[in-house]
Design an enzyme around this catalytic site. Structure first.
Site, PDB file in Angstrom:
ATOM      1  N   GLY A   1     -12.825  -2.095  -7.994  1.00  0.00           N
ATOM      2  CA  GLY A   1     -14.100  -1.439  -7.714  1.00  0.00           C
ATOM      3  C   GLY A   1     -14.191  -0.647  -6.439  1.00  0.00           C
ATOM      4  O   GLY A   1     -15.300  -0.459  -5.925  1.00  0.00           O
ATOM      5  N   GLY A   2     -13.063  -0.174  -5.875  1.00  0.00           N
ATOM      6  CA  GLY A   2     -13.160   0.632  -4.660  1.00  0.00           C
ATOM      7  C   GLY A   2     -13.837  -0.136  -3.542  1.00  0.00           C
ATOM      8  O   GLY A   2     -13.605  -1.335  -3.352  1.00  0.00           O
TER       9      GLY A   2
ATOM     10  N   THR B   1      -3.499  -0.966  -7.808  1.00  0.00           N
ATOM     11  CA  THR B   1      -4.292   0.220  -8.112  1.00  0.00           C
ATOM     12  C   THR B   1      -3.446   1.475  -8.171  1.00  0.00           C
ATOM     13  O   THR B   1      -2.318   1.505  -7.659  1.00  0.00           O
ATOM     14  CB  THR B   1      -5.382   0.394  -7.015  1.00  0.00           C
ATOM     15  OG1 THR B   1      -6.226   1.492  -7.341  1.00  0.00           O
ATOM     16  CG2 THR B   1      -4.761   0.630  -5.653  1.00  0.00           C
TER      17      THR B   1
ATOM     18  N   ASP C   1      -7.777   8.419  -0.107  1.00  0.00           N
ATOM     19  CA  ASP C   1      -8.495   7.365   0.608  1.00  0.00           C
ATOM     20  C   ASP C   1      -8.586   7.650   2.102  1.00  0.00           C
ATOM     21  O   ASP C   1      -9.330   6.982   2.825  1.00  0.00           O
ATOM     22  CB  ASP C   1      -7.821   6.010   0.388  1.00  0.00           C
ATOM     23  CG  ASP C   1      -8.435   5.229  -0.759  1.00  0.00           C
ATOM     24  OD1 ASP C   1      -9.393   5.724  -1.374  1.00  0.00           O
ATOM     25  OD2 ASP C   1      -7.960   4.110  -1.042  1.00  0.00           O
TER      26      ASP C   1
ATOM     27  N   ARG D   1       0.838  -1.200   0.000  1.00  0.00           N
ATOM     28  CA  ARG D   1       0.000   0.000   0.000  1.00  0.00           C
ATOM     29  C   ARG D   1       0.872   1.250   0.000  1.00  0.00           C
ATOM     30  O   ARG D   1       1.917   1.310   0.673  1.00  0.00           O
ATOM     31  CB  ARG D   1      -0.885  -0.012   1.249  1.00  0.00           C
ATOM     32  CG  ARG D   1      -1.847   1.150   1.402  1.00  0.00           C
ATOM     33  CD  ARG D   1      -2.870   1.156   0.314  1.00  0.00           C
ATOM     34  NE  ARG D   1      -4.065   1.938   0.681  1.00  0.00           N
ATOM     35  CZ  ARG D   1      -4.913   2.425  -0.191  1.00  0.00           C
ATOM     36  NH1 ARG D   1      -4.715   2.258  -1.490  1.00  0.00           N
ATOM     37  NH2 ARG D   1      -5.985   3.086   0.197  1.00  0.00           N
TER      38      ARG D   1
ATOM     39  N   THR E   1      -9.417   0.068  -9.952  1.00  0.00           N
ATOM     40  CA  THR E   1      -8.409  -0.864  -9.462  1.00  0.00           C
ATOM     41  C   THR E   1      -8.271  -1.950 -10.516  1.00  0.00           C
ATOM     42  O   THR E   1      -9.016  -1.975 -11.490  1.00  0.00           O
ATOM     43  CB  THR E   1      -8.876  -1.479  -8.118  1.00  0.00           C
ATOM     44  OG1 THR E   1      -9.357  -0.452  -7.264  1.00  0.00           O
ATOM     45  CG2 THR E   1      -7.771  -2.197  -7.387  1.00  0.00           C
TER      46      THR E   1
ATOM     47  N   SER F   1      -7.768   0.808   2.846  1.00  0.00           N
ATOM     48  CA  SER F   1      -8.133   0.314   1.518  1.00  0.00           C
ATOM     49  C   SER F   1      -9.290  -0.673   1.644  1.00  0.00           C
ATOM     50  O   SER F   1      -9.513  -1.265   2.697  1.00  0.00           O
ATOM     51  CB  SER F   1      -6.936  -0.380   0.871  1.00  0.00           C
ATOM     52  OG  SER F   1      -7.316  -1.066  -0.306  1.00  0.00           O
ATOM     53  N   SER F   2     -10.014  -0.849   0.537  1.00  0.00           N
ATOM     54  CA  SER F   2     -11.067  -1.867   0.461  1.00  0.00           C
ATOM     55  C   SER F   2     -10.628  -3.083  -0.346  1.00  0.00           C
ATOM     56  O   SER F   2     -11.422  -4.017  -0.523  1.00  0.00           O
ATOM     57  CB  SER F   2     -12.324  -1.263  -0.183  1.00  0.00           C
ATOM     58  OG  SER F   2     -12.822  -0.203   0.590  1.00  0.00           O
TER      59      SER F   2
END
Length: 565
Positions: free
Chosen positions: A495-496, A426, A450, A104, A408, A474-475
């Site tokens: 897709g977030g 992403t 984010d 990340r 993403t 993050s998702s």
């Protein structure tokens, strides 16, 4: 998504174009393929072909995943690439263990990058579009560090060799499809804000035509730099210097001014892709593994699944035996409850109650709010994961929902030894920050948006506010499912925040509703994230939607939710 096993063959077609022959794929793009020796599934045929070629050359799943990811940075540059980050799950067939890499992006160490950094002088949150299209949104990239760590920890091939296909695709070009054209056209106005981005990605101010060949020699140079000098060029060399210079003082078109970034060469030098213990939960006797903090994906997916088991126990009726409308009702309620807890407790901070959030006991307490016939009012309250659970525990409300980008990419790889990779990567928004690194041809991320720009609720601690060196929540939800230690399913999605619901729905459609993996992916999706509930058109116009609305659900139609692999 595109699944390419080694044994299938097809004949490529190559359009006529000036310059070198563009890179194409041999294997066809189809929803499902069967074969031997391993498989690659990604959003792009050319990138998947790269992974297949690595497997055929003797590489393992980690090698193929890294090469595919690098290629996606060329063919899907608005979703991923050198300037981004992600989360990498690896299943080691020999040991039966699932291992992770946290790649990340990270915030700068500058002390002024605090909880007020995305606020205007009067304390109001900065307009999201202003924050996105700026150097201020750019975090320290994590993808190259992830690739190097994956190769060194799990792979069998040389890192430089795995960068060669991406370099070749960028140099020779690839054929523009409708998606690439549409994404470019949708971003043309903001790409025009940044002269370098307009030069690299636009043609006379517009998107390249479908069927034309898109070449990016600057990006080819960037991959050559990584191939010959290693990722040290980004984290301690001239590639990193170019990233820092552009993020801190973006080149803009005349009359355009954007907030400047705060990352430094010191931030790049300090960055590490990290090994973390995966989230582990059980569902229907299977072992489910996902990413831990700073991802909320593994935690939220686990809680959704736990809640669905709790609903079974409370109603005495299994998820697999109810009507489709009742299944979607249960799924929506579980998702809303999990998002309430995710928003309140999950972030890159000490003390996240992970064990409690993914425990069945906590889900059993939260399930007391569930009604089999009536939807909860949104936003639903968050719970109290304190380890002391009763029939119904204390709750409170969350008044505002966070921003969540939608762009993403995800890929899945398996090899002939039984190893597997689930990798979500992403640059955040489609087109990231909109800023291209001069001379190197790749876009920088906007991952720092984010972070929550302000607390979601006054007086309630918010774990996802900006802070120096912090990684934004993050998702992303790369997921691996094992059955008594053996690989059962590998999946993920772009897709977030809809990633979490997409992965959970595909899992439950397959495991509970008896759908094949193909049909589970194709089923019309619902995404309930503790606000309005999004539904794909085939669901929104169906009798099931009418039944959900009668239960009190508030549905809105969206063209697409996720793109599961």
């Amino acid at each position: 998504m595109l699944a390419l096993p080694i044994s299938a063959t097809a004949t490529p077609t190559t359009p006529t174009a000036n310059g070198p022959k563009p890179v194409t794929n041999v294997l066809p793009k189809v929803p499902v393929m069967r074969g031997g020796g391993g498989a690659v599934s990604s959003v792009d045929a050319v990138a998947s072909q790269v992974g297949i070629d690595v497997l055929k050359a003797g590489g393992n799943a980690a090698d193929a995943a890294v090469a595919t990811a690098a290629a996606l940075g060329v063919t899907e540059p608005y979703s991923t690439g050198i300037g981004g980050g992600g989360f990498f799950l690896f299943y080691d067939a020999q040991s039966g263990q699932v291992k992770t890499i946290d790649g990340r992006e990270a915030a700068p160490s500058d002390p002024t990058f605090d909880e007020h950094v995305f606020q205007e002088p009067d304390g109001t949150p900065m307009a999201f579009t202003k924050a996105v299209n700026s150097g201020l949104s750019v975090g320290v990239p994590g993808s190259p560090a992830t690739w190097a760590k994956a190769v060194n920890s799990f792979g069998t091939m040389r890192f430089g060799d795995l960068m060669k296909p991406a370099e070749e695709i960028a140099r020779r070009g690839f054929v523009v499809d409708q998606t690439f054209h549409d994404q470019t056209q949708a971003n043309a106005a903001r790409f025009s804000m940044f002269p370098e981005t307009a030069r690299v990605f636009l043609r006379d101010g517009a998107a390249p035509a479908v069927g034309s060949v898109f070449r990016n020699p600057d990006m080819a140079a960037a991959y050559r730099e990584l191939r010959t000098h290693g990722v040290e060029s980004l984290y301690a060399g001239r590639l990193g210097e170019a990233v820092v210079d552009e993020a801190r003082d973006p080149h803009t078109a005349p009359g355009i001014s954007v907030p400047k970034g705060k990352i430094t060469m010191g931030d790049l030098a300090d960055y590490r892709a990290l090994s973390r213990t995966p989230i582990h939960s059980q569902y229907r006797g299977l072992d489910v593994y996902g990413m831990p903090v700073p991802s909320s994906g593994g935690i939220a997916v686990a809680e959704i699944l736990n809640l669905l088991e709790s609903f079974d126990a409370r109603t005495g009726t299994s998820l697999g035996s109810v009507s489709n409308a009742d299944y979607l009702h249960r799924f929506s309620e579980a998702s809303a409850l999990a998002f309430a807890d995710r928003n309140r407790y999950v972030g890159d901070v000490p003390g996240v109650p992970v064990d409690e959030l993914v425990s069945q006991a906590f889900a059993d307490e939260r399930a007391c709010l569930f009604s089999p016939t009536t939807a909860l009012d949104r936003p639903v309250p968050f719970g109290s994961p304190d380890g002391s659970y009763a029939a119904c525990g204390p709750t409170a409300t969350t008044s505002r929902l966070p921003n969540d980008g939608q762009s993403t990419s995800h890929l899945v790889v398996t090899d002939k030894w039984g190893n597997a990779v689930s990798y979500t990567l992403t640059i955040e928004q489609t087109g990231g920050s909109g800023i291209t690194v001069p001379g190197w041809g790749f876009l920088l991320n906007n991952e720092l948006t984010d972070f929550n720009f302000a607390p979601l609720q006054a007086g309630v601690p918010d774990p996802n506010l900006p802070a120096p060196g912090k990684r934004p929540r993050s998702s992303m939800s790369p997921t691996i499912v094992l059955d008594h230690g053996h690989l059962r399913l590998v999946l993920g999605s772009p897709g977030g925040a809809t990633i979490i619901t997409t992965v959970s729905q595909v899992l439950t459609e397959h495991l509970d509703r008896g759908l094949s993996v193909l049909d589970a992916i194709a089923a019309p999706r619902l995404s309930s994230r503790n606000g309005l509930e999004q539904a794909e058109p085939d669901l929104y116009s169906s009798p099931d939607a009418a039944m959900l609305i009668a239960m009190g659900h508030h549905l809105v139609s969206v063209s697409e939710i996720g793109a599961a692999t």
